[in-house]
Write an enzyme that holds these catalytic residues in place. Structure first.
Site, PDB file in Angstrom:
ATOM      1  N   ASN A   9      20.897  49.208  88.989  1.00 32.92           N
ATOM      2  CA  ASN A   9      22.238  48.933  88.482  1.00 32.92           C
ATOM      3  C   ASN A   9      23.243  49.144  89.616  1.00 32.92           C
ATOM      4  OD1 ASN A   9      24.647  48.786  87.124  1.00 32.92           O
ATOM      5  ND2 ASN A   9      24.200  50.420  85.651  1.00 32.92           N
ATOM      6  N   LEU A  10      23.882  48.064  90.053  1.00 40.42           N
ATOM      7  CA  LEU A  10      24.825  48.145  91.179  1.00 40.42           C
ATOM      8  C   LEU A  10      26.183  48.710  90.762  1.00 40.42           C
ATOM      9  CD1 LEU A  10      22.546  46.439  92.365  1.00 40.42           C
ATOM     10  CD2 LEU A  10      24.239  44.940  93.409  1.00 40.42           C
ATOM     11  N   LYS A  11      26.382  48.841  89.439  1.00 45.26           N
ATOM     12  CA  LYS A  11      27.656  49.348  88.880  1.00 45.26           C
ATOM     13  C   LYS A  11      28.849  48.662  89.552  1.00 45.26           C
ATOM     14  CE  LYS A  11      25.604  53.419  86.939  1.00 45.26           C
ATOM     15  NZ  LYS A  11      25.747  54.790  86.442  1.00 45.26           N
ATOM     16  N   HIS A  93      25.793  49.613  77.995  1.00 47.03           N
ATOM     17  CA  HIS A  93      25.597  50.693  78.967  1.00 47.03           C
ATOM     18  C   HIS A  93      26.526  51.861  78.615  1.00 47.03           C
ATOM     19  CE1 HIS A  93      25.657  53.003  82.689  1.00 47.03           C
ATOM     20  NE2 HIS A  93      24.455  52.500  82.893  1.00 47.03           N
ATOM     21  N   GLU A 141      19.162  56.574  78.457  1.00 46.98           N
ATOM     22  CA  GLU A 141      19.889  57.302  79.503  1.00 46.98           C
ATOM     23  C   GLU A 141      20.790  58.365  78.881  1.00 46.98           C
ATOM     24  OE1 GLU A 141      20.399  54.325  83.155  1.00 46.98           O
ATOM     25  OE2 GLU A 141      22.114  54.251  81.820  1.00 46.98           O
ATOM     26  N   ILE A 146      23.671  61.042  83.990  1.00 44.88           N
ATOM     27  CA  ILE A 146      23.921  59.852  84.808  1.00 44.88           C
ATOM     28  C   ILE A 146      24.699  60.232  86.069  1.00 44.88           C
ATOM     29  CG2 ILE A 146      25.180  57.663  84.908  1.00 44.88           C
ATOM     30  CD1 ILE A 146      24.434  57.189  81.994  1.00 44.88           C
ATOM     31  N   GLY A 179      19.751  60.057  86.878  1.00 41.91           N
ATOM     32  CA  GLY A 179      19.300  61.035  87.863  1.00 41.91           C
ATOM     33  C   GLY A 179      17.962  60.721  88.498  1.00 41.91           C
TER      34      GLY A 179
HETATM   35  O1  G3P Z   1      22.169  52.260  84.559  1.00 45.98           O
HETATM   36  C1  G3P Z   1      21.615  53.246  85.349  1.00 45.98           C
HETATM   37  C2  G3P Z   1      22.521  54.381  85.516  1.00 45.98           C
HETATM   38  O2  G3P Z   1      23.397  54.605  84.463  1.00 45.98           O
HETATM   39  C3  G3P Z   1      21.847  55.615  85.976  1.00 45.98           C
HETATM   40  O3  G3P Z   1      22.650  56.070  86.971  1.00 45.98           O
HETATM   41  O4  G3P Z   1      23.119  57.035  89.129  1.00 45.98           O
HETATM   42  O5  G3P Z   1      21.899  58.350  87.415  1.00 45.98           O
HETATM   43  O6  G3P Z   1      20.765  56.425  88.541  1.00 45.98           O
HETATM   44  P1  G3P Z   1      22.049  57.039  88.089  1.00 45.98           P
END
Ligand code: G3P
Length: 224
Positions: A9-11, A93, A141, A146, A179
């Site tokens: 996810n490149l956000k 999301h 998630e 996150i 995470g």
């Molecule tokens: O969509 C994936 C994301 O919400 C997870 O974020 O930075 O914890 O990998 P991260």
């Protein structure tokens, strides 16, 4: 067949969007992927056309709206995504929650148009609610993890198992995220019965995104 899946996810991270999109996607080239893990980049709608043009990875949108083509200002119709050859999207999301009615409408249109959806959920209850809609994926998630240092696979292994159980009856593949950083985290997710991972900062914020993505793929294939 039924390959394991990694969604990056490149956000809206600066490192992975806009002026930096093409460089970032370019830096992820050269993955050895003998076991054919399915690798998908979830890209901001602003960057979809460029991502399609400059990357050979599968590209999904980060969001979509339940509208057809027509007078719908500012919306993102599924048909519009399909026209630019974007064949799937994240839905709901944690950073862009939309509610169950809208999710249901999106699922209705997706099924008709053969569009793939990844419904993101924050709890076992939500997994149970959305699995019967049969998205391609449910992504679990926990919001509090996150972007942090503790992987969902360490913090919530029993919930992951429960989510996998809840989705198995509907034949929905489970991804886990939050995470996730390294091969061990990815490996653990498969051991817990998940189909793959959803990952953002562990790749985008890495000083070596390619190495980090390789680690994730390795962790997944090691457990196959
Ligand atoms: O969509 C994936 C994301 O919400 C997870 O974020 O930075 O914890 O990998 P991260």
């Amino acid at each position: 067949g039924n390959p394991h899946t990694v969604i990056v996810n490149l956000k809206n991270y600066k490192e992975s969007t806009g002026q930096n999109l093409i460089g970032f996607l370019g830096s992820l080239k050269g993955i050895e992927n003998e076991k054919n893990v399915r690798i998908i980049m979830a890209v901001s709608p602003l960057d979809l056309v460029n991502a399609k043009k400059y990357s050979s990875y599968e590209i999904f949108s980060q969001t979509v709206d339940p509208v057809p083509k027509g007078a719908f200002t500012g919306k993102i119709p599924i048909e519009g995504l399909l026209e630019i050859d974007v064949k799937g999207s994240l839905v709901n999301h944690s950073e862009n929650r939309i509610g169950s009615e809208k999710i249901e409408s999106i699922m209705g249109i997706s099924k008709k148009l053969n569009f793939e959806t990844v419904i993101c959920v924050e709890s076992l209850e939500e997994a149970r609610r959305y699995a019967p809609m049969k998205p391609e994926f449910i992504a679990y998630e926990p919001p509090e993890l996150i972007g942090g240092e503790v992987s969902v696979t360490t913090a919530a292994p029993s919930i992951i198992r429960d989510v996998v159980d809840a989705c198995s009856g509907s034949d929905v593949k489970v991804l886990v995220g939050a995470g996730v950083k390294n091969a061990d985290d990815a490996n653990k997710s498969i051991e817990l019965g998940a189909h793959g991972v959803l990952i953002a900062s562990g790749i985008v914020k890495s000083h070596d995104p390619l190495k980090s993505l390789k680690g994730i793929i390795q962790g997944i294939t090691d457990s196959c």
